[in-house]
Design a protein around this motif. Structure first.
Motif, PDB file in Angstrom:
ATOM      1  N   ARG A   1      49.558   6.582  12.521  1.00  0.00           N
ATOM      2  CA  ARG A   1      49.745   6.420  11.013  1.00  0.00           C
ATOM      3  C   ARG A   1      48.437   5.242  10.475  1.00  0.00           C
ATOM      4  NH1 ARG A   1      52.823   6.622   6.193  1.00  0.00           N
ATOM      5  NH2 ARG A   1      52.275   4.384   5.025  1.00  0.00           N
TER       6      ARG A   1
ATOM      7  N   VAL B   1      45.262   5.526   8.651  1.00  0.00           N
ATOM      8  CA  VAL B   1      44.888   4.975   7.290  1.00  0.00           C
ATOM      9  C   VAL B   1      43.788   4.110   7.312  1.00  0.00           C
ATOM     10  CG1 VAL B   1      45.725   3.206   5.782  1.00  0.00           C
ATOM     11  CG2 VAL B   1      47.263   5.034   6.404  1.00  0.00           C
TER      12      VAL B   1
ATOM     13  N   ALA C   1      40.630   6.232   7.267  1.00  0.00           N
ATOM     14  CA  ALA C   1      40.442   6.670   5.786  1.00  0.00           C
ATOM     15  C   ALA C   1      39.691   5.753   5.090  1.00  0.00           C
ATOM     16  CB  ALA C   1      41.660   7.125   5.120  1.00  0.00           C
ATOM     17  N   PHE C   2      40.156   4.507   5.488  1.00  0.00           N
ATOM     18  CA  PHE C   2      39.548   3.374   4.681  1.00  0.00           C
ATOM     19  C   PHE C   2      38.029   3.174   5.044  1.00  0.00           C
ATOM     20  CE2 PHE C   2      38.295  -1.326   4.418  1.00  0.00           C
ATOM     21  CZ  PHE C   2      38.377  -1.534   3.267  1.00  0.00           C
TER      22      PHE C   2
ATOM     23  N   PHE D   1      36.141   5.222   6.532  1.00  0.00           N
ATOM     24  CA  PHE D   1      35.358   6.452   6.067  1.00  0.00           C
ATOM     25  C   PHE D   1      34.794   6.332   4.541  1.00  0.00           C
ATOM     26  CE2 PHE D   1      35.871  10.583   3.862  1.00  0.00           C
ATOM     27  CZ  PHE D   1      34.590  11.446   4.441  1.00  0.00           C
ATOM     28  N   THR D   2      35.791   5.693   3.788  1.00  0.00           N
ATOM     29  CA  THR D   2      35.225   5.545   2.225  1.00  0.00           C
ATOM     30  C   THR D   2      34.170   4.425   2.093  1.00  0.00           C
ATOM     31  OG1 THR D   2      37.727   6.028   1.693  1.00  0.00           O
ATOM     32  CG2 THR D   2      36.251   4.934   0.017  1.00  0.00           C
TER      33      THR D   2
ATOM     34  N   GLY E   1      31.129   5.459   3.171  1.00  0.00           N
ATOM     35  CA  GLY E   1      30.616   6.244   2.301  1.00  0.00           C
ATOM     36  C   GLY E   1      29.954   5.559   1.032  1.00  0.00           C
ATOM     37  N   VAL E   2      30.758   4.339   0.754  1.00  0.00           N
ATOM     38  CA  VAL E   2      30.038   3.457  -0.248  1.00  0.00           C
ATOM     39  C   VAL E   2      28.515   2.875   0.207  1.00  0.00           C
ATOM     40  CG1 VAL E   2      30.423   1.302  -1.444  1.00  0.00           C
ATOM     41  CG2 VAL E   2      32.263   2.870  -1.322  1.00  0.00           C
TER      42      VAL E   2
ATOM     43  N   ALA F   1      36.909  14.154   3.435  1.00  0.00           N
ATOM     44  CA  ALA F   1      38.005  14.057   2.504  1.00  0.00           C
ATOM     45  C   ALA F   1      38.835  15.078   2.658  1.00  0.00           C
ATOM     46  CB  ALA F   1      37.460  13.796   1.159  1.00  0.00           C
TER      47      ALA F   1
ATOM     48  N   SER G   1      42.655  14.459   3.539  1.00  0.00           N
ATOM     49  CA  SER G   1      43.819  14.933   2.831  1.00  0.00           C
ATOM     50  C   SER G   1      44.932  15.792   3.595  1.00  0.00           C
ATOM     51  CB  SER G   1      43.184  15.839   1.834  1.00  0.00           C
ATOM     52  OG  SER G   1      43.218  17.165   2.061  1.00  0.00           O
TER      53      SER G   1
ATOM     54  N   LEU H   1      46.152  12.563   6.621  1.00  0.00           N
ATOM     55  CA  LEU H   1      46.790  11.464   6.206  1.00  0.00           C
ATOM     56  C   LEU H   1      48.385  11.604   5.952  1.00  0.00           C
ATOM     57  CD1 LEU H   1      44.535   9.663   3.839  1.00  0.00           C
ATOM     58  CD2 LEU H   1      45.432   8.516   5.696  1.00  0.00           C
TER      59      LEU H   1
ATOM     60  N   LEU I   1      33.546   8.528  -4.575  1.00  0.00           N
ATOM     61  CA  LEU I   1      34.127   7.709  -3.642  1.00  0.00           C
ATOM     62  C   LEU I   1      35.337   7.104  -3.648  1.00  0.00           C
ATOM     63  CD1 LEU I   1      30.642   5.687  -3.327  1.00  0.00           C
ATOM     64  CD2 LEU I   1      31.542   7.172  -1.567  1.00  0.00           C
TER      65      LEU I   1
ATOM     66  N   ILE J   1      37.756   9.860  -2.658  1.00  0.00           N
ATOM     67  CA  ILE J   1      37.819  10.280  -1.130  1.00  0.00           C
ATOM     68  C   ILE J   1      38.523   8.842  -0.644  1.00  0.00           C
ATOM     69  CG2 ILE J   1      35.868  11.591  -0.773  1.00  0.00           C
ATOM     70  CD1 ILE J   1      34.355   9.229   0.536  1.00  0.00           C
TER      71      ILE J   1
ATOM     72  N   TRP K   1      41.134   7.901  -2.062  1.00  0.00           N
ATOM     73  CA  TRP K   1      42.442   8.077  -3.186  1.00  0.00           C
ATOM     74  C   TRP K   1      43.701   7.180  -2.484  1.00  0.00           C
ATOM     75  CZ3 TRP K   1      47.000  10.954  -1.300  1.00  0.00           C
ATOM     76  CH2 TRP K   1      46.832  11.369  -0.094  1.00  0.00           C
ATOM     77  N   TRP K   2      43.734   7.154  -1.142  1.00  0.00           N
ATOM     78  CA  TRP K   2      45.078   6.620  -0.219  1.00  0.00           C
ATOM     79  C   TRP K   2      45.142   5.156  -1.003  1.00  0.00           C
ATOM     80  CZ3 TRP K   2      48.757   8.709   2.580  1.00  0.00           C
ATOM     81  CH2 TRP K   2      49.705   7.954   3.338  1.00  0.00           C
ATOM     82  N   PHE K   3      43.894   4.386  -1.354  1.00  0.00           N
ATOM     83  CA  PHE K   3      43.996   2.992  -1.512  1.00  0.00           C
ATOM     84  C   PHE K   3      44.238   2.619  -3.090  1.00  0.00           C
ATOM     85  CE2 PHE K   3      41.662   3.976   2.156  1.00  0.00           C
ATOM     86  CZ  PHE K   3      42.569   3.464   3.067  1.00  0.00           C
TER      87      PHE K   3
ATOM     88  N   ARG L   1      46.161  14.978  -3.058  1.00  0.00           N
ATOM     89  CA  ARG L   1      45.703  14.979  -1.813  1.00  0.00           C
ATOM     90  C   ARG L   1      44.530  15.990  -1.851  1.00  0.00           C
ATOM     91  NH1 ARG L   1      48.373  13.772   3.117  1.00  0.00           N
ATOM     92  NH2 ARG L   1      50.033  12.450   2.196  1.00  0.00           N
TER      93      ARG L   1
ATOM     94  N   SER M   1      41.599  14.841  -3.886  1.00  0.00           N
ATOM     95  CA  SER M   1      40.848  14.127  -3.186  1.00  0.00           C
ATOM     96  C   SER M   1      39.510  14.703  -2.712  1.00  0.00           C
ATOM     97  CB  SER M   1      41.449  13.406  -2.178  1.00  0.00           C
ATOM     98  OG  SER M   1      41.683  14.214  -1.178  1.00  0.00           O
ATOM     99  N   TRP M   2      39.491  15.877  -2.501  1.00  0.00           N
ATOM    100  CA  TRP M   2      38.280  16.528  -1.957  1.00  0.00           C
ATOM    101  C   TRP M   2      37.573  17.483  -3.002  1.00  0.00           C
ATOM    102  CZ3 TRP M   2      38.207  21.721  -1.399  1.00  0.00           C
ATOM    103  CH2 TRP M   2      39.408  22.344  -1.124  1.00  0.00           C
TER     104      TRP M   2
END
Lengths: 78, 129, 912
Positions: free
Chosen positions: A3, A7, A10-11, A13-14, A17-18, A56, A60, A63, C80, C83, C85-87, C281, C284-285
């Motif tokens: 888990r 997470v 995902a962080f 990845f974002t 992306g930025v 994403a 989705s 996660l 951004l 994607i 979204w979790w945070f 979820r 998010s995409w």
């Protein structure tokens, strides 16, 4: 993946992306190439965008569920 | 003027032994068994030497010694202190209070006799001068 | 098909009618079928796409025509955020569900201690910041109608005589009416508007389809991508040519990312209207995908328009004018509906969201303050007032938008107007992020930070937009206020090489964040703020901490009145009946639990915002401040800093305690050491005394050859006696030490204690006679069975009696021994009429080797071990030996108490 790792993934990845949409990376694509007549930076932006959407979508589903979901929402009218 | 030595000791066994050896050495001996009796016996008997135990009933040997030294008449009386508590502290207190000799129990008879004799000699010499 | 202005307007009205129908059906469907289509994650996603307004529909093309790729940032920023979204979004949704947040103002107000001041500030600033955005929509709709009317060969139709401003006003009025009809039919329990969301979702589909239709048309007309891009490049419109990825790119990316969180309507659809967290979820995409689809054709449309339409045509209207120019009236009408959709959905939602903020944070608090009475009122009062407040605020908001439109009508591009609003609402971002992630952020700092950011925004971003209509503003921009150069709105502090947008974003957010950070470090939080901060930070933990800051008591009646005022009779009754059912108590005697009050507060918060709900309930719930502090402590699990310092404090306290203990132990040791010295010197004395006699007599016997036999015999018997004395002394010492170590050296059995006492009296009889002491016979128990070793018991009694005899120095010594039985305990008392034991010596009388006052040097035979040994022995027999107050004035009284042996005692007494 655990888990925590998911997470973290995902962080990042974002985060990447930025970074991908910010100079200096995006400035790398300011060279003269026109696939299908479209300037390469436009192609880059839209391709990266598409990849982010796909990523994403994967995240989705991947996660973890975390606890309080629809079942435990008080005050909802029956 | 007959008494050479006054012995102040509450333990009957020790008192008997002391009297015996001192008399054997040729002196006349009187004895008392408590602190109060010492002072009056000293005034009455005027001994030449006092053999004083520290652990005396009614009045401790230290107290007796202190009073003797405070009194002009008895200030010069030679005193041999006996103690069973072989501690440096007792010896120091006794010397401060003006004891002339100090013997720790259990002693050998010769030791006591020699100490008394020395006190008598000192006294004689002082008196001669 | 001939396209006239009248037809366009009629279509628009018909379309609105359709939307209304959809909303109505949507509402009734959700009521009958909670889990239906309207609750699907895709409807949720489509409703989020209200983000794509007519700015997107028309303005993005204009922006692309002017600045190339830059338009994409407006969609990349939200992409951004989604994607990731979790945070952020997940936390926002979770917190808002938990806390029943109704708006962005409510969120900030709630986090910062349910601060109504912050709520008001955010509301007012949001209303101001959104005005340009509303104006943008009005302008887009007006321009689109004008574009069609201008292109129509039938003239302006019924628009004859209406200028642009009048048309815009008409649009604004229509929108206001429409929004009021849509959004203020009821005060929802949770500010969810399922019907509206359904209509918005439909509009999202319409605008996407319309834009894609135009895009496909352009691709078809232009002959594909390559010819369009080549033709544009040939006519001097090359994307390569523009310097896109500079400060402006970064600034607008940041602004768009902030806007998707901070815009009141986005917060409304993403967070408040969210009915299921899992929908996020999907969104998010799906939402980024939607924006990607919206953006795909923007560049071709813009470039195709630039290269084919006559120069001077408004690029913002290409979506409309391209089909018109090609004679595709149907497509043009569809495009118009698409643009109209995007404008209406934005206006409806934005004004609903803003009106909720206005009514919850301004109107209701003012009303609460004015109606100082606990004001039962009729049940509908508050609800009606809230609805009216919302209606009026909708009108006000649209009026503000119209005013802005009117004042800035000189400038014609759409996108820059939108960015002004974005910069304005972005001022909430630092506070929101702090609310989610920074426990120490304080309310005062948040207020100051937002205010600072806003002042900079007003100066550097909002005011310059009036430059075209106000000469004063134009002059300030050129020379600075009163000629102060470094205050020029677009070159603050001399920073003049940045793009104006980047400049405003940079300064406003920098100062905003700086004030927030420094302010939070310098100010402290209130207790409630502290609680809320903890709740916000712990929201996504698996075990959310629930707390009720409002504790105390209130009568069910009072609460019911409040609930009825806000929620309406039916909901209030339902709520209270549910509570009554759960607690199993009748309605009338219902005692509201803190949990119930808390639930009620959340219900109320769902209608009137958390700050107002808190104020309202505080009026009837008599809570106390102390309980709040308690709650604070309970809620605060992760107050690590404080705990850390507390731990340090504890550690140093422990250290101090340890040092103290050490010192105590040291003192104890020194005392023990002293006692040991004393002990040794006592032992020394006790041993040396008989040794002295033995040595002296042995020497006499050895040296005196001529002793008479009688003397020598006596001397030898003395030696023998003293040897025995020495032996018994050593025995005593060993005995005591064994007793103290707890070794058991005898067998306890049930014996008659009286027999042991008799034995002891017999032994002491001789001593008494020798000392001339009279033994008085006191009362006796007769027979007492105890569990003991009789010899040991005798030893104790002999010791006590002989002590009483030996230390009795009175002329007429009397020792009395008595014994008695009572309450299962056998007691023996040994009393003498001697001098007694002085007060100061009593506590030490049982100490080893302690023998009365040292100075007195009382002579006795024992070594001072008799009493300690006796006490140990009695303790081994489960009894006690103590010195008690005797009956007479002087003398000592020792008492031995032993428990009677349970089984044998009584029968034997009976038989004896």
């Amino acid at each position: 993946m655990t888990r925590r790792k998911l997470v973290a993934a995902a962080f990042f990845f974002t985060l990447f992306g930025v970074l991908g949409f910010l100079p200096p990376i995006i400035a790398l694509f300011r060279f003269d190439a026109r696939p299908f007549g479209v300037p390469v930076e436009a192609v880059y932006v839209f391709v990266l965008w598409g990849l982010l959407v796909l990523g994403a979508r994967w995240f989705s589903r991947a996660l973890p569920e975390d606890g309080t979901q629809a079942a435990q929402r008080p005050g909802e009218e029956p | 003027m007959g008494t050479d030595i006054l012995v102040a000791e509450d333990e009957p066994g020790i008192l008997e032994a002391l009297s015996f050896v001192l008399q054997r050495a040729g002196w006349t001996v009187q004895s008392v068994t408590d602190g109060d009796a010492v002072l009056s016996a000293v005034r009455r008997e005027r001994p030449r030497v006092l053999v004083l135990d520290i652990m005396l009933p009614k009045r401790s040997g230290f107290e007796v010694l202190k009073q003797l030294r405070a009194d002009v008449l008895t200030r010069a009386l030679p005193v041999l202190v006996l103690t069973a508590r072989g501690q440096q502290q007792d010896r120091r207190i006794a010397e401060e209070l003006g004891a002339d000799r100090f013997v720790t129990k259990p002693y050998s008879n010769v030791e006591v006799v020699d100490a008394v004799r020395a006190l008598l000699v000192d006294r004689t010499e002082t008196g001669a001068r | 098909m001939t396209l006239t202005a009248d037809l366009v307007i009629a279509t628009a009205v018909a379309y609105v009618g359709l939307l209304f129908l959809v909303a109505f059906i949507g509402d009734s469907q959700t009521r009958s079928k909670p889990g239906g289509l309207l609750r699907s994650p895709f409807v949720y996603t489509l409703s989020i796409s209200v983000y794509c307004t007519s700015w997107t529909f028309y303005g993005a093309v204009g922006s692309a025509a002017r600045n190339g790729l830059e338009f994409a940032t407006i969609y990349l920023g939200p992409t951004l955020v989604f994607i990731g979204w979790w945070f952020i979004l997940r936390r926002l949704v979770r917190i808002s569900h938990d806390q029943r947040i109704t708006s962005i103002a409510d969120l900030l107000s709630s986090r910062f201690g349910k601060s109504s001041r912050l709520g008001v500030l955010v509301t007012v600033l949001a209303v101001i910041a959104i005005a340009p955005y509303i104006a943008l929509q009005l302008k887009a709709v007006t321009s689109s109608i004008e574009a069609i009317a201008g292109a129509s060969e039938y003239g302006r139709g019924s628009l004859e005589g209406w200028d642009e401003v009048g048309l815009a006003f008409g649009v604004a009025a229509g929108m206001a009416l429409f929004t009021i009809l849509f959004g203020t039919r009821n005060v929802d329990a949770k500010e969810q508007h399922h019907g509206v969301v359904a209509a918005i979702a439909l509009e999202a589909v319409v605008k996407l389809t319309a834009l894609i239709a135009v895009g496909l048309f352009v691709l078809y007309a232009g002959g594909g991508l390559e010819p369009i891009f080549s033709a544009a490049a040939a006519s001097g419109h090359d994307i390569h040519a523009s310097q896109t990825f500079g400060d402006r790119w970064i600034a607008s990316l940041l602004l768009a990312a902030a806007a998707i969180i901070c815009l009141p309507r986005q917060f409304q659809v993403t967070v408040v209207e969210n009915s299921d967290e899992s929908h996020l979820r999907t969104a998010s995409w799906a939402f980024p995908a939607y924006m990607l689809a919206m953006s795909l054709f923007i560049l071709p449309i813009a470039l195709y328009g630039l290269s084919t339409l006559p120069s001077g045509s408004n690029p913002d209207m290409f979506v409309l004018t391209l089909p018109l120019a090609a004679g595709q009236d149907g497509l043009a009408l569809f495009a118009f509906i698409g643009g109209f959709s995007s404008a209406t959905s934005m206006i409806i939602l934005e004004s609903i969201a803003l009106s909720i903020m206005v009514s919850n944070h301004i109107v209701v608090p003012v009303m609460l303050r004015l109606s100082a009475d606990d004001g039962a009122g009729d049940g509908l009062g508050v609800r009606r007032l809230i609805l009216n407040a919302r209606r009026i605020s909708i009108i006000l908001i649209l009026l503000l938008g119209f005013s802005y439109f009117y004042l800035t009508r000189g400038s014609d591009a759409l996108a820059p107007i939108g960015l002004i609003s974005f910069t304005g609402v972005a001022q909430f971002l630092p506070a929101i992020l702090a609310a989610l992630f920074w426990r120490e952020a304080s309310g005062k700092a948040a207020i100051a930070a937002i205010a600072t950011g806003f002042v900079v925004w007003l100066w550097a971003s909002f005011m310059p937009s009036f430059a075209s209509s106000s000469p004063l503003v134009a002059m300030i921009m050129a020379e600075g206020p009163f000629g102060i150069d470094w205050l020029r709105p677009q070159a603050l502090f001399g920073l003049d090489h940045l793009d104006p947008l980047a400049h405003a974003v940079f300064w406003s957010l920098l100062l905003n964040s700086a004030v927030l950070v420094i302010g939070s470090l310098l100010t402290s939080q209130s207790a409630l703020e502290h609680v809320q901060a903890t709740l916000f930070l712990n929201a996504t933990r698996r075990t959310p901490t629930e707390t009720s800051p409002l504790r105390g008591s209130a009568t069910a009646d009072d609460l019911f009145l409040v609930a009825r005022r806000v929620l309406g009779h039916a909901r209030a009754v339902a709520l209270f009946s549910e509570e009554a059912r759960q607690t199993g108590m009748p309605w009338t005697t219902l005692e509201p639990s803190p949990a119930f009050i808390h639930r009620l507060e959340r219900e109320l918060a769902g209608s009137i915002g958390s700050a107002s709900a808190h104020v309202m309930l505080s009026k009837v719930v008599s809570g106390d401040a102390v309980s709040l502090e308690e709650v604070m402590q309970m809620a605060d699990e992760t107050q690590q800093a404080i705990e850390h310092s507390q731990a340090l404090e504890r550690a140093s306290a422990q250290l101090r305690a340890t040092a103290e203990k050490l010192e105590n132990a040291n003192r104890q040791l020194r005392k023990v050491d002293l006692q040991k010295d004393e002990f040794l010197s006592q032992v020394s004395h006790e041993v040396r005394t008989p040794m002295t006699a033995i040595r002296a007599f042995s020497e006499i016997l050895l040296s005196e050859k001529d002793l008479d036999p009688v003397s020598s015999r006596r001397f030898m018997s003395t030696i023998h006696r003293e040897s025995l004395r020495l032996t018994s002394l050593l025995d005593e010492i060993l005995d005591l030490s064994a007793l103290e170590r707890g070794e058991r050296m005898w067998e306890a059995r049930v014996v008659d204690a009286e027999a042991a006492l008799d034995q002891a009296l017999r032994v002491c009889d001789a001593l008494a006679r020798q000392n001339g002491t009279r033994m008085a016979r006191g009362e006796r128990a007769g027979r007492a069975m105890v569990s003991a070793d009789p010899d040991r018991l005798s030893q104790v009694l002999i010791n006590l009696i002989s002590n009483a005899i030996k230390y009795n120095t009175t002329p007429d010594p009397v020792v009395e021994v008595r014994s008695f039985v009572g309450e299962g305990v056998y007691s023996i008392e040994v009393v003498d009429n001697g001098p007694g034991i002085p007060e100061e010596e009593r506590p030490r009388i049982f100490d080893k080797f302690y023998r009365g006052r040292q100075g007195e040097a009382v002579s006795f035979s024992g070594a001072g071990l008799g009493l300690p040994i006796s006490r140990e022995i009695v303790a081994r027999m489960q009894g006690t030996l103590e010195l008690v107050d005797g009956p007479g004035p002087g003398g000592a009284c020792f008492r031995v108490r032993l428990p009677l042996a349970p089984a044998e005692a009584e029968p034997e007494i009976a038989t004896s």
